[in-house]
Design an enzyme around this catalytic site. Structure first.
Site, PDB file in Angstrom:
ATOM      1  CG  ASP A 132      -3.037  -6.503   2.168  1.00  0.00           C
ATOM      2  OD1 ASP A 132      -2.821  -6.282   3.599  1.00  0.00           O
ATOM      3  OD2 ASP A 132      -2.121  -7.080   1.495  1.00  0.00           O
ATOM      4  CD  GLU A 158       0.916  -5.957   5.344  1.00  0.00           C
ATOM      5  OE1 GLU A 158       0.794  -7.142   5.037  1.00  0.00           O
ATOM      6  OE2 GLU A 158       1.370  -5.863   6.497  1.00  0.00           O
TER       7      GLU A 158
END
Length: 407
Positions: A275, A318
């Site tokens: 992440d 993301e």
């Protein structure tokens, strides 16, 4: 108008034969050059030995010893004549005693210099060179030791080598012709069942094999268009439009198949969940366009830092995920740390020259060590990733350290 088969066969045979011929000629030339160089080196070595003995003999005027060593020199392979000349280049000793007192026909080198003469043909028609070594004692030039060295051995070896090259060229040409015929036949008959390929494509199988049926140029164009369409469809379906990585669905399919394979072969595999840290801040500060470029930047790093057998994918937003087949924990942690450090080191550069520092938090889960149920594997990697964030982000955290109950 030549047929497609002729267009394949003729250039291929010409290319192979041409490359083989050029390579053979180059090899023969380089071998001949190297052998000449070695012959020259050996000739000078023998000439220097003769010069060393000659110095003693000329000082002591013991020509008997010099005569004996010249006889010995003549026993060396490829030496056809040997002589010693004085400082005026007049022969004082020769392997052929009748030539003593004659003037050396060649050019004597300057004082202290050695010399290899130009190649020439002797009375026997052999290609020879003269090796000239200075005879010196206490800095005084006494004359020159000269021996004639034949290249007949080189010529014999080159003839043998040329015969072998010709044989290889013949065999290579025959193989090239056969290969060209088979290749041409294969290329002009690559598709046998386009309908089966279309059916396979319709069921979501993109690993299509070329068919084997005959086809005319029109069918060939159709086949080409078909496979181009299949490739574009695979790209659209299997790859994320923004980053070019595999999609989440492809990752899930690969994960299921690799877990089944790992169970059969008793091997491990790893899943990395990544992440991007503070990604919302990037979007809020620089806009979503820059945010998209940042995601492409990270995807490019993932592609570079993983193997062709790995499966890097965009999981959503993301978040990225990487499947590492045949990978144990130590190797998985190493890959994760390599990815983390590479992303940290490669800041994203804006068009105006400013940079955006980037970091990622990574969770690592192992199959079957962390769980033997592949449906839990991504969940454990996700939990480990959040633990990495709790530790301050820009970390790698293994799922083995999670405090959890095993499923």
């Amino acid at each position: 108008m030549r047929t497609l088969k002729a267009k394949i066969i003729l250039p291929l045979i010409g290319l192979v034969v041409g490359v083989q011929l050029a390579t053979g000629l180059f090899i023969a030339y380089r071998v001949k050059e190297a052998m000449h160089h070695e012959n020259h080196r050996r000739a000078l070595a023998v000439a220097y030995d003769l010069a060393h003995v000659s110095a003693r003999s000329l000082i002591s005027r013991d020509l008997a010893e010099l005569r004996t060593y010249i006889r010995y020199t003549m026993t060396q392979e490829y030496v056809t004549q040997a002589m010693v000349v004085d400082e005026d280049c007049r022969i004082v000793m020769h392997s052929n005693l009748t030539k003593i007192g004659e003037q050396y026909a060649g050019t004597c080198p300057e004082q202290g210099q050695s010399l290899i003469s130009a190649h020439y043909r002797n009375e026997k028609g052999e290609n020879v060179v003269d090796a000239l070594a200075p005879i010196e004692a206490a800095g005084v030039h006494l004359g020159t030791a000269i021996l004639t060295y034949s290249h007949i051995g080189i010529e014999n070896e080159i003839r043998l080598l040329s015969g072998k090259i010709a044989l290889i060229l013949g065999l290579g040409s025959a193989i090239a012709i056969l290969f060209a015929l088979l290749l041409a036949e294969y290329i002009v008959r690559p598709i046998r069942h386009l309908s089966r390929a279309a059916e396979a494509l319709g069921t979501g199988h993109f690993n299509l094999k070329k068919m084997e049926t005959d086809y005319s140029d029109e069918i060939g164009e159709l086949a080409k268009s078909f496979y181009e369409m299949a490739g574009k469809l695979e790209t659209e379906v299997c790859h994320d439009a923004l980053t070019g990585l595999f999609t989440r669905n492809v990752f899930q399919i690969q994960l299921s198949e690799e877990c089944a394979r790992s169970q059969r072969h008793k091997s491990s595999l790893a899943v990395l969940m990544l992440d991007v840290d503070h990604f919302k801040k990037v979007n809020d500060t620089h806009g979503h366009g820059v945010g998209d470029e940042v995601l492409r930047h990270i995807a490019a790093i993932l592609s570079r830092e993983t193997r062709s057998s790995d499966c890097p994918a965009r999981y959503g937003g993301e978040e990225f995920v990487v499947l590492l087949p045949d990978t144990r924990q130590s190797a998985a942690l190493h890959v994760a740390e390599k990815i983390r450090s590479r992303i940290e080191a490669d800041s994203f550069r804006l068009p105006d020259g400013r940079t955006i520092p980037l970091t990622v938090s990574i969770g690592v889960a192992l199959f079957p060590e962390d769980t033997a149920d592949h449906t839990w594997l991504v969940e454990f990697a996700d939990q480990a990733m959040y633990e990495a964030k709790k530790l301050g982000r820009n970390n790698v955290f293994p799922a083995t350290r999670l405090k959890r109950a095993q499923p």
